[in-house]
Design an enzyme around this catalytic site. Structure first.
Site, short mmCIF file in Angstrom:
data_model
loop_
_atom_site.label_atom_id
_atom_site.label_comp_id
_atom_site.label_asym_id
_atom_site.label_seq_id
_atom_site.Cartn_x
_atom_site.Cartn_y
_atom_site.Cartn_z
N GLY A 107 0.82 -1.20 0.00
CA GLY A 107 0.00 0.00 0.00
C GLY A 107 0.86 1.26 0.00
O GLY A 107 0.61 2.21 -0.75
N ASP A 131 4.52 -10.12 6.84
CA ASP A 131 3.70 -11.05 6.06
C ASP A 131 4.43 -11.69 4.87
O ASP A 131 3.98 -12.70 4.34
CB ASP A 131 2.44 -10.34 5.52
P1 ATP Z 1 1.27 -3.41 5.60
O1 ATP Z 1 1.81 -4.51 4.74
O2 ATP Z 1 1.86 -3.38 6.94
O3 ATP Z 1 -0.23 -3.35 5.59
P2 ATP Z 1 1.19 -1.25 3.71
O4 ATP Z 1 2.21 -0.29 3.24
O5 ATP Z 1 0.63 -2.19 2.67
O6 ATP Z 1 1.79 -2.03 4.93
P3 ATP Z 1 -1.30 0.23 3.83
O7 ATP Z 1 -2.15 0.55 5.00
O8 ATP Z 1 -1.92 -0.55 2.72
O9 ATP Z 1 -0.01 -0.46 4.41
O10 ATP Z 1 -0.77 1.60 3.18
C1 ATP Z 1 -0.04 2.53 3.99
C2 ATP Z 1 -0.34 3.92 3.56
O11 ATP Z 1 0.03 4.09 2.17
C3 ATP Z 1 -1.80 4.31 3.59
O12 ATP Z 1 -2.24 4.64 4.89
C4 ATP Z 1 -1.79 5.54 2.69
O13 ATP Z 1 -1.27 6.64 3.38
C5 ATP Z 1 -0.78 5.13 1.62
N1 ATP Z 1 -1.50 4.64 0.44
C6 ATP Z 1 -1.92 3.39 0.19
N2 ATP Z 1 -2.58 3.31 -1.00
C7 ATP Z 1 -2.58 4.58 -1.50
C8 ATP Z 1 -3.10 5.19 -2.70
N3 ATP Z 1 -3.77 4.48 -3.60
N4 ATP Z 1 -2.90 6.51 -2.86
C9 ATP Z 1 -2.23 7.24 -1.94
N5 ATP Z 1 -1.72 6.72 -0.80
C10 ATP Z 1 -1.88 5.42 -0.58
#
Ligand code: ATP
Length: 326
Positions: A107, A131
């Site tokens: 994300g 994960d």
């Molecule tokens: P984990 O694997 O621990 O869940 P992650 O990086 O996948 O980590 P997410 O909660 O999916 O965690 O994303 C973290 C942050 O990235 C979000 O809170 C947001 O700020 C940003 N983010 C995710 N997707 C988008 C998007 N499409 N556009 C802008 N920002 C984004």
């Protein structure tokens, strides 16, 4: 080599052991190459709220062994909005920050990539999540430590399981992936594993459990939190329904799996990934994420990250079962 004055590094998404080792490597590599380094507080929130900390050599001393992240991490819903991302870019410009390194999950990479394309800002991602569910790398930072934590916990649970001839349903993290569960089950000598990638044959499981209980045998069943039936509590409810739960106990390992001092492998990968991220930026590369494949550090297109599913080692399942037939 491209001229870069300053870079910023942030940790985003869920914390993972080894993030600090990675921050250290980024900062020290930047300093080595004559680049200023800033840490961003609490992930993308810090970019928007203008919370930066200049990091010098000694600011990252004595953190390689620490779990969590000294920078703080967060989810940041505001970053989904262009208006907020614009604020973030203005803050970076004010500090003459030319490039950004994001330590986080899938994300976080998506958000960073959008940001990079909007404002023509070079970015490099470093995968950190317990994960291990991101394609393009054999290991994400934090996975190995989390596995060691699970195995240690299962060893302790096994002491009480075998003393009381009980069955323990041990729930592990992993989000929607069974990678953590499958690997933990194989390495902890579990009798069975429930994971989201498979439609469980509950009848077969029930028969196996009945045999174990009739033989007064203790068992460890690893259940992924994202399993199709739900987590360990849902498996327990199913067994209760079948009058099979008397000797069954549930242990949800929870957030302890995300903590603790990083293992050798996580420290090493974090260090290699952090250094490589800085090198990529200096070579003028952007929109890549760093990974490890066949013991080599690699860089892949950040827009091609996908969630690994099913896990590569589904054949472990056969081995787990083969070794638990008695
Ligand atoms: P984990 O694997 O621990 O869940 P992650 O990086 O996948 O980590 P997410 O909660 O999916 O965690 O994303 C973290 C942050 O990235 C979000 O809170 C947001 O700020 C940003 N983010 C995710 N997707 C988008 C998007 N499409 N556009 C802008 N920002 C984004």
């Amino acid at each position: 080599m491209v001229k870069i004055q300053n870079i910023a590094v942030l940790t985003s998404g869920g914390d993972a052991p080894g993030m600090n080792a990675c921050v250290r490597a980024v900062v020290r590599a930047a300093i080595y190459h004559g680049i200023g380094a800033y840490g961003v507080i609490d992930g993308f929130n810090g970019l928007i709220k203008n919370q930066f900390k200049k990091l010098d050599y000694h600011d990252v001393s004595n953190i390689i062994q620490r779990g969590g992240t000294i920078l703080g991490t967060a989810r940041c819903p505001d970053f989904l909005h262009k208006k907020e991302r614009k604020k973030a870019f203005i803050n970076l410009q004010a500090l003459k920050i030319d490039a950004l390194i994001i330590i986080g999950g899938d994300g976080s990479f998506k958000g960073a990539s959008i940001f990079s394309h909007e404002f023509d800002l070079p970015i490099i991602g470093i995968p950190a999540t317990i994960d291990n569910d991101i394609t393009g790398t054999d290991y994400t930072i934090g996975f190995d430590t989390a596995l060691n934590t699970i195995i240690d916990a299962v060893d302790k649970i096994r002491d009480t399981a075998s003393s009381h001839h009980r069955v323990f349903l041990v729930e592990v993290m992993g989000n929607n992936s069974g990678i953590l569960a499958l690997n933990a089950a194989a390495a902890s000598g579990a009798e069975e594993v429930f994971m989201p990638e498979r439609n469980e044959d509950l009848q077969k499981f029930e028969e196996k459990l009945r045999r174990a209980l009739a033989a007064n045998k203790s068992s460890i069943i690893i259940v992924a939190e994202g399993d199709q039936i739900g987590g360990a509590k849902e498996v327990f409810a199913y067994l209760k329904d079948k009058n099979l739960s008397d000797k069954v106990r549930v242990a949800v390992l929870g957030h302890m799996q995300r903590g603790g001092s990083p293992s050798f492998l996580d420290r090493l990968n974090a260090t290699l990934f952090g250094e490589q991220a800085v090198v990529e930026l200096l070579q003028g590369n952007t929109n890549l994420y760093i990974g490890m494949h066949n013991n080599k550090v690699i860089a892949s297109d950040i827009n091609h990250t996908q969630v690994k599913s099913p896990p590569k080692n589904m054949d472990y399942l056969k081995i787990i079962r083969k070794l638990s037939v008695y």
